[in-house]
Enzyme design. Structure first.
Site, PDB file in Angstrom:
ATOM      1  N   ARG A   1      -2.194  -9.726  12.325  1.00 19.59           N
ATOM      2  CA  ARG A   1      -1.355  -8.947  13.236  1.00 19.59           C
ATOM      3  C   ARG A   1      -0.475  -9.890  14.042  1.00 19.59           C
ATOM      4  NH1 ARG A   1      -2.486  -5.939  10.132  1.00 19.59           N
ATOM      5  NH2 ARG A   1      -3.413  -3.880  10.251  1.00 19.59           N
TER       6      ARG A   1
ATOM      7  N   THR B   1     -12.667  -6.250   6.787  1.00 18.02           N
ATOM      8  CA  THR B   1     -12.234  -6.626   8.142  1.00 18.02           C
ATOM      9  C   THR B   1     -12.224  -5.420   9.090  1.00 18.02           C
ATOM     10  OG1 THR B   1     -10.038  -6.558   7.204  1.00 18.02           O
ATOM     11  CG2 THR B   1     -10.893  -8.715   7.718  1.00 18.02           C
TER      12      THR B   1
ATOM     13  N   GLY C   1       0.041  -6.260   5.871  1.00 22.57           N
ATOM     14  CA  GLY C   1       0.504  -4.973   5.373  1.00 22.57           C
ATOM     15  C   GLY C   1       1.317  -4.238   6.410  1.00 22.57           C
ATOM     16  N   ARG C   2       0.671  -3.269   7.075  1.00 23.87           N
ATOM     17  CA  ARG C   2       1.380  -2.336   7.949  1.00 23.87           C
ATOM     18  C   ARG C   2       2.283  -2.945   9.029  1.00 23.87           C
ATOM     19  NH1 ARG C   2      -4.011   0.892   8.847  1.00 23.87           N
ATOM     20  NH2 ARG C   2      -4.717  -1.245   8.526  1.00 23.87           N
TER      21      ARG C   2
ATOM     22  N   LYS D   1     -11.197  -4.671  -5.843  1.00 27.34           N
ATOM     23  CA  LYS D   1     -12.560  -4.742  -5.284  1.00 27.34           C
ATOM     24  C   LYS D   1     -13.599  -4.168  -6.244  1.00 27.34           C
ATOM     25  CE  LYS D   1     -11.124  -4.658  -0.408  1.00 27.34           C
ATOM     26  NZ  LYS D   1      -9.717  -4.240  -0.427  1.00 27.34           N
ATOM     27  N   LEU D   2     -13.735  -4.826  -7.397  1.00 21.40           N
ATOM     28  CA  LEU D   2     -14.658  -4.318  -8.420  1.00 21.40           C
ATOM     29  C   LEU D   2     -16.101  -4.380  -7.936  1.00 21.40           C
ATOM     30  CD1 LEU D   2     -13.218  -5.862 -11.730  1.00 21.40           C
ATOM     31  CD2 LEU D   2     -12.510  -3.790 -10.518  1.00 21.40           C
ATOM     32  N   HIS D   3     -16.839  -3.339  -8.251  1.00 19.58           N
ATOM     33  CA  HIS D   3     -18.257  -3.266  -7.870  1.00 19.58           C
ATOM     34  C   HIS D   3     -18.915  -2.260  -8.823  1.00 19.58           C
ATOM     35  CE1 HIS D   3     -21.483  -2.693  -4.575  1.00 19.58           C
ATOM     36  NE2 HIS D   3     -21.827  -1.936  -5.586  1.00 19.58           N
ATOM     37  N   ASP D   4     -19.685  -2.777  -9.794  1.00 18.48           N
ATOM     38  CA  ASP D   4     -20.334  -1.888 -10.761  1.00 18.48           C
ATOM     39  C   ASP D   4     -21.405  -2.705 -11.472  1.00 18.48           C
ATOM     40  OD1 ASP D   4     -20.836   0.207 -12.683  1.00 18.48           O
ATOM     41  OD2 ASP D   4     -18.788   0.917 -12.365  1.00 18.48           O
TER      42      ASP D   4
ATOM     43  N   THR E   1     -19.997  -3.506 -17.109  1.00 13.02           N
ATOM     44  CA  THR E   1     -18.779  -2.735 -16.834  1.00 13.02           C
ATOM     45  C   THR E   1     -17.738  -3.625 -16.166  1.00 13.02           C
ATOM     46  OG1 THR E   1     -20.100  -0.743 -16.640  1.00 13.02           O
ATOM     47  CG2 THR E   1     -17.921  -0.680 -15.621  1.00 13.02           C
TER      48      THR E   1
ATOM     49  N   GLN F   1      -7.984  -2.510  11.914  1.00  8.59           N
ATOM     50  CA  GLN F   1      -8.518  -3.842  11.678  1.00  8.59           C
ATOM     51  C   GLN F   1      -9.251  -4.297  12.936  1.00  8.59           C
ATOM     52  OE1 GLN F   1      -8.678  -5.123   8.893  1.00  8.59           O
ATOM     53  NE2 GLN F   1      -6.868  -4.785   7.647  1.00  8.59           N
TER      54      GLN F   1
ATOM     55  N   ASP G   1       0.840  -1.201   0.000  1.00 13.91           N
ATOM     56  CA  ASP G   1       0.000   0.000   0.000  1.00 13.91           C
ATOM     57  C   ASP G   1       0.875   1.251   0.000  1.00 13.91           C
ATOM     58  OD1 ASP G   1      -2.414  -1.415  -0.109  1.00 13.91           O
ATOM     59  OD2 ASP G   1      -2.396  -1.764   2.044  1.00 13.91           O
TER      60      ASP G   1
ATOM     61  N   ASP H   1      -5.948  -6.168  -5.834  1.00 11.02           N
ATOM     62  CA  ASP H   1      -7.046  -5.963  -4.883  1.00 11.02           C
ATOM     63  C   ASP H   1      -7.808  -4.697  -5.292  1.00 11.02           C
ATOM     64  OD1 ASP H   1      -8.697  -6.143  -2.711  1.00 11.02           O
ATOM     65  OD2 ASP H   1      -7.203  -5.509  -1.231  1.00 11.02           O
TER      66      ASP H   1
ATOM     67  N   PRO I   1     -22.924  -5.268 -14.152  1.00  8.36           N
ATOM     68  CA  PRO I   1     -22.229  -6.450 -14.671  1.00  8.36           C
ATOM     69  C   PRO I   1     -21.441  -6.209 -15.963  1.00  8.36           C
ATOM     70  CG  PRO I   1     -24.388  -7.073 -13.836  1.00  8.36           C
ATOM     71  CD  PRO I   1     -24.315  -5.569 -13.754  1.00  8.36           C
TER      72      PRO I   1
ATOM     73  N   LYS J   1       0.526  -7.953  -3.064  1.00  7.59           N
ATOM     74  CA  LYS J   1      -0.842  -7.427  -3.228  1.00  7.59           C
ATOM     75  C   LYS J   1      -0.787  -5.950  -3.626  1.00  7.59           C
ATOM     76  CE  LYS J   1      -4.023  -6.430   0.036  1.00  7.59           C
ATOM     77  NZ  LYS J   1      -4.749  -5.205  -0.404  1.00  7.59           N
TER      78      LYS J   1
HETATM   79  O1  C5P Z   1      -2.025  -2.973   6.669  1.00  6.17           O
HETATM   80  P1  C5P Z   1      -2.958  -4.145   6.833  1.00  6.17           P
HETATM   81  O2  C5P Z   1      -2.253  -5.410   7.256  1.00  6.17           O
HETATM   82  O3  C5P Z   1      -4.159  -3.825   7.661  1.00  6.17           O
HETATM   83  O4  C5P Z   1      -3.443  -4.395   5.322  1.00  6.17           O
HETATM   84  C1  C5P Z   1      -4.557  -5.106   4.976  1.00  6.17           C
HETATM   85  C2  C5P Z   1      -4.748  -5.036   3.491  1.00  6.17           C
HETATM   86  O5  C5P Z   1      -5.814  -5.906   3.151  1.00  6.17           O
HETATM   87  C3  C5P Z   1      -5.135  -3.654   2.972  1.00  6.17           C
HETATM   88  O6  C5P Z   1      -4.469  -3.510   1.725  1.00  6.17           O
HETATM   89  C4  C5P Z   1      -6.635  -3.715   2.778  1.00  6.17           C
HETATM   90  O7  C5P Z   1      -7.076  -2.949   1.682  1.00  6.17           O
HETATM   91  C5  C5P Z   1      -6.846  -5.194   2.481  1.00  6.17           C
HETATM   92  N1  C5P Z   1      -8.166  -5.747   2.819  1.00  6.17           N
HETATM   93  C6  C5P Z   1      -8.726  -5.710   4.103  1.00  6.17           C
HETATM   94  N2  C5P Z   1      -9.952  -6.264   4.340  1.00  6.17           N
HETATM   95  C7  C5P Z   1     -10.627  -6.866   3.359  1.00  6.17           C
HETATM   96  C8  C5P Z   1     -10.069  -6.908   2.062  1.00  6.17           C
HETATM   97  C9  C5P Z   1      -8.823  -6.350   1.840  1.00  6.17           C
HETATM   98  O8  C5P Z   1      -8.096  -5.192   5.021  1.00  6.17           O
HETATM   99  N3  C5P Z   1     -11.789  -7.454   3.619  1.00  6.17           N
END
Ligand code: C5P
Length: 230
Positions: free
Chosen positions: A175, A125, A204-205, A63-66, A70, A184, A12, A61, A68, A34
């Site tokens: 985590r 999440t 991620g973070r 997350k398509l939503h539109d 498109t 989260q 990210d 990632d 069908p 990702k």
């Molecule tokens: O930094 P962190 O570990 O919270 O990253 C989680 C990643 O997962 C982010 O890129 C977020 O967009 C993605 N994600 C999420 N929950 C979902 C789908 C994707 O946190 N249900």
């Protein structure tokens, strides 16, 4: 499957060079990169090829939503990029998901590539208030729409797999046992998520935001697969 192929690093970032630098140093522990909205908005479709060239499976990632049509058309373009996974919102329903899956297959076929696995995003999440019946509805839509997997919180994996045993369960909100949960709300440690049946963990973070990301990745990996001291 090797453990590193079950770990996705969420890149990210708003800059491809920074994302590539991060990905390279985390390669020993993460087999999947990702790419979310931020990096895709900054660097576009070339992001996929550049990370594939670095040896990663790419998880788009978006997350398509539109409507069908498109989604089908966008997914057809995405199917030719070389990604291994693509997310679509399961909230949009089976018809839209099916359009996306069909588009992905068409695009990949035309490019001579294997089709990416379509993942239905069930409940974000970060959302602690989603009503309980929603999960089943979204898992069923994902099955009906032809997705190969779903994205859900660790706590939802068991229920989701009861409804759809063959679906790949992708779990973000991971985590380490010590540390910040950020936004989260329904997080889990990597080991908890795997024990609950997760197939692919998204981190991620806790790693990318650590002062020493490689050290944080090594520690996280060690939590799951402790090295034998003997
Ligand atoms: O930094 P962190 O570990 O919270 O990253 C989680 C990643 O997962 C982010 O890129 C977020 O967009 C993605 N994600 C999420 N929950 C979902 C789908 C994707 O946190 N249900």
């Amino acid at each position: 499957m090797e453990l590193r192929d079950r770990l996705a690093i969420a890149l990210d970032f708003d800059d491809l060079v920074e994302a590539q630098r991060m990905a390279r140093q985390l390669k020993p522990w993460f087999g999947v990169a990702k790419v979310g909205l931020e990096l895709y908005a900054a660097a576009g479709p070339e992001t996929v090829a550049s990370l594939v060239d670095e040896g990663f499976q790419v998880f788009l990632d978006l997350k398509l939503h539109d409507i069908p049509t498109t989604v089908r058309r966008a997914a057809r373009v995405i199917g030719a990029l070389g990604a291994s996974y693509l997310t679509l919102h399961a909230q949009s329903g089976a018809v839209m998901l099916r359009a996306g899956v069909d588009g992905l297959h068409d695009g990949a076929d035309a490019a001579g590539l294997p089709a990416p696995v379509a993942l239905g995003v069930t409940i974000l999440t970060s959302d602690a208030d989603a009503p309980p019946h929603i999960l089943g509805k979204r898992v069923s839509a994902s099955v009906e729409g032809g997705c190969g997997g779903i994205v859900c919180a660790a706590a939802d994996v068991r229920e989701a797999k009861q409804l759809a045993p063959r679906m790949l369960a992708v779990v973000p909100g991971i985590r380490p046992s010590q540390g910040d949960r950020h936004d989260q709300a329904r997080s889990a440690t990597p080991q908890q998520a795997l024990d609950l049946g997760a197939d692919l963990l998204v981190v991620g973070r806790p790693v990318t935001g650590a002062p020493d990301p490689a050290k944080a990745a090594a520690e996280l990996f060690e939590e799951i697969a402790p090295t034998d001291p003997s």
